[in-house]
Scaffold this motif. Structure first.
Motif, mmCIF file in Angstrom:
data_model
loop_
_atom_site.group_PDB
_atom_site.id
_atom_site.type_symbol
_atom_site.label_atom_id
_atom_site.label_comp_id
_atom_site.label_asym_id
_atom_site.label_seq_id
_atom_site.Cartn_x
_atom_site.Cartn_y
_atom_site.Cartn_z
ATOM 1 N N LEU A 344 -2.022 -10.034 17.028
ATOM 2 C CA LEU A 344 -1.505 -9.008 16.105
ATOM 3 C C LEU A 344 -2.293 -9.008 14.798
ATOM 4 C CD1 LEU A 344 2.325 -9.550 16.643
ATOM 5 C CD2 LEU A 344 0.961 -7.627 17.457
ATOM 6 N N LYS A 345 -2.567 -10.244 14.278
ATOM 7 C CA LYS A 345 -3.260 -10.387 12.982
ATOM 8 C C LYS A 345 -4.616 -9.704 12.997
ATOM 9 C CE LYS A 345 -3.337 -14.870 12.262
ATOM 10 N NZ LYS A 345 -3.516 -16.225 11.736
ATOM 11 N N PHE A 346 -5.317 -9.844 14.145
ATOM 12 C CA PHE A 346 -6.696 -9.343 14.196
ATOM 13 C C PHE A 346 -6.799 -7.979 14.890
ATOM 14 C CE2 PHE A 346 -6.949 -13.969 13.747
ATOM 15 C CZ PHE A 346 -7.645 -14.023 12.549
ATOM 16 N N THR A 349 -2.899 -1.824 13.133
ATOM 17 C CA THR A 349 -1.516 -1.508 13.535
ATOM 18 C C THR A 349 -1.491 -0.374 14.565
ATOM 19 O OG1 THR A 349 -1.405 -0.124 11.573
ATOM 20 C CG2 THR A 349 -0.354 -2.299 11.429
ATOM 21 N N THR A 350 -2.564 0.437 14.544
ATOM 22 C CA THR A 350 -2.601 1.580 15.470
ATOM 23 C C THR A 350 -3.237 1.221 16.828
ATOM 24 O OG1 THR A 350 -4.661 2.165 14.415
ATOM 25 C CG2 THR A 350 -2.682 3.335 13.656
ATOM 26 N N ALA A 351 -3.653 -0.032 16.946
ATOM 27 C CA ALA A 351 -4.353 -0.438 18.195
ATOM 28 C C ALA A 351 -3.395 -0.424 19.388
ATOM 29 C CB ALA A 351 -4.935 -1.841 18.015
ATOM 30 N N ASP A 352 -3.982 -0.476 20.608
ATOM 31 C CA ASP A 352 -3.140 -0.555 21.822
ATOM 32 C C ASP A 352 -2.298 -1.831 21.770
ATOM 33 O OD1 ASP A 352 -4.107 1.756 22.762
ATOM 34 O OD2 ASP A 352 -5.506 0.862 24.215
ATOM 35 N N PRO A 353 -1.165 -1.853 22.465
ATOM 36 C CA PRO A 353 -0.278 -3.029 22.400
ATOM 37 C C PRO A 353 -0.951 -4.311 22.898
ATOM 38 C CG PRO A 353 0.793 -1.202 23.531
ATOM 39 C CD PRO A 353 -0.607 -0.790 23.318
ATOM 40 N N VAL A 354 -0.456 -5.446 22.376
ATOM 41 C CA VAL A 354 -0.913 -6.751 22.860
ATOM 42 C C VAL A 354 -0.200 -6.987 24.198
ATOM 43 C CG1 VAL A 354 -0.815 -9.237 22.424
ATOM 44 C CG2 VAL A 354 -1.292 -7.655 20.538
ATOM 45 N N ASN A 355 -0.990 -7.300 25.236
ATOM 46 C CA ASN A 355 -0.433 -7.471 26.591
ATOM 47 C C ASN A 355 -0.307 -8.945 26.945
ATOM 48 O OD1 ASN A 355 -0.052 -5.057 28.332
ATOM 49 N ND2 ASN A 355 -2.009 -4.553 27.353
#
Ligand code: ADP
Length: 440
Positions: A344-346, A349-355
């Motif tokens: 999340l840190k890197f 906020t608009t990026a694709d979700p962390v899977n």
């Protein structure tokens, strides 16, 4: 502890060089002995009792040929015995062999003290030279096949012996150089952070010294690292009290830019100290795990549920059946939290979700945490598990990390006999892959 010194004068026979030289010499000697034995056996065969009776045999044939020896009779005997007969005297010379053979006088070996009977082998033929009262007889075998076959057998024996000698030399050299292999393995273990690995110390040569010296070096490095960690932990601990006093004192100062700056710095130092102490606590606990049977799928879900409001979002893909491990649940939570926090840190906020995906493959649980953030340069990847290593110092300051998250993750995973690795592409994203052993 035994102290190893490289300057100690070596007795000559303990030197690796001497050992290899000795192996070379012994090999050479064995080859020589093998070759000589074959040669002697061959010679011995040619001087067997049968050959020693050749004199009598030749005499019988000569008697049958009559006086003076008759060529027609010789042709008949030659047919029967498979021997060419050649006769040379002052009066006549004939041979059952056509054309008349070239007679070489040289290199005949004598079987009789008076040299009446002599023998030689040439181009696979046996030739007997017999000096009778009235002339010189030569008996020559027509067939060379048998000797060739015998030679092939000797050659085969010689080759087998040579192969055996070389094989045993190889085994001995391998044994002498074994400490080099052990040190090589140990270097890789130490490179991966395992300072407790010890190289076996056997024998009494330079390589033994090398192994001993290596063990001594890793023990000292281990102690140095432990001292460094203890110092860091103690200093951090001691700094907390004066920092609290500074913070209290700051409250009594009038508001100003300087007060704001100092207050921010104090906060940053406090955070760093908290991180260092947290790392120390986690490492301590990882060394004394409180293992119990846990379902990794459940733990992953519990951790992922804490991120319902995060941006980007966190998505979990878990198997329906339980994934059981013998593990410390708090440590696993800490491991997953660190990895998801980094994802999340890197990321924007608009990026694709962390899977997060969990799969069971055989007796292993494989968990992947995939983000679509800034990624890591390929040349930085080998260092990111080192304590206090941060790829981009300025950005890390913004994200608030001290480069302690991934080393903690590594400690936790290794304490559970698992592996952790990172794949990343700059500006595309990062995948952390954790493998842990399952219970059946
Ligand atoms: P920090 O507390 O600084 O995040 P870590 O040990 O967790 O320390 O990570 C070390 C460095 O590795 C970070 O400073 C960051 O530069 C890089 N890194 C770790 N995880 C990621 C990720 N998911 N994406 C991009 N960079 C990462």
């Amino acid at each position: 502890m035994k102290t190893f010194s490289f300057s100690r004068p070596k007795r000559l026979f303990n030197s690796v060089f001497t050992k290899i030289l000795a192996i070379g010499l012994i090999t050479w000697l064995c080859i020589l002995i093998a070759a000589l034995s074959i040669f002697i056996i061959t010679r011995h065969t040619s001087e067997s009792p049968f050959l020693k009776n050749l004199g009598a045999y030749a005499q019988y044939i000569i008697n049958d040929l009559g006086t003076p020896p008759d060529l027609d009779q010789a042709e008949e005997i030659s047919q029967k015995t498979g021997l060419h007969i050649t006769y040379i005297s002052k009066e006549q010379r004939w041979s059952t062999r056509r054309p008349f053979p070239e007679i070489e006088e040289l290199r005949y070996r004598s079987f009789h003290g008076d040299t009446t009977l002599q023998f030689r082998r040439r181009a696979g033929h046996h030739i007997i030279k017999y000096q009778s009262d009235h002339g010189l007889f030569f008996f020559e075998s027509m067939d060379e096949y048998e000797e060739r076959e015998q030679n092939a057998v000797y050659l085969l024996i010689l080759l087998t012996l040579l192969s055996l000698i070389l094989f045993f030399s190889y085994l001995t050299i391998r044994r002498v150089l074994a400490p080099l292999r052990w040190v090589y393995t140990a270097v890789h273990k130490v490179k991966d952070g395992d300072f407790s690995h010890q190289v076996p110390v056997r024998g009494n040569d330079e390589l033994t010294d090398l192994a001993g010296g290596f063990n001594e070096m890793t023990s000292q490095l281990k102690t140095m690292l432990e001292n460094k960690e203890n110092l860091l932990r103690d200093v951090s601990h001691e700094l907390r009290t004066p920092l609290t006093r500074i913070r209290v004192a700051l409250e009594f100062l009038e508001d100003s830019t300087a007060k704001k700056d100092i207050s921010e710095d104090v906060q940053a130092i406090e955070k760093m100290i908290e991180n260092i102490l947290q790392t120390s606590r986690t490492t301590h606990r990882a060394n004394k795990l409180e293992r119990q049977e846990v379902n990794l799928a459940e733990i992953t879900k519990t951790v992922a549920d804490r991120y319902t409001d995060s941006l980007p979002r966190v998505i979990c893909k878990l198997p329906k059946e339980p994934c059981l491990l013998l593990a410390d649940p708090l440590m696993l939570q800490s491991l997953l939290t660190n990895c998801i926090d980094n994802g999340l840190k890197f990321s924007e906020t608009t990026a694709d979700p962390v899977n997060i995906t969990l799969n069971k493959e055989g007796d292993k649980a494989i968990i992947s945490i995939i983000d679509y953030g800034c990624g890591i340069e390929e040349n930085e990847l080998p260092f990111i598990f080192e304590p206090f290593y941060r790829v981009d110092q300025s950005r890390s300051r913004q994200t608030g990390g001290f480069g302690l998250g991934l080393p903690i993750c590594k400690t936790i995973v290794e304490a559970h006999d698992g592996t952790i690795s990172i794949e990343s592409k700059k500006d595309q994203g990062t995948t952390v892959i954790i493998t842990l052993p399952c219970v059946d």
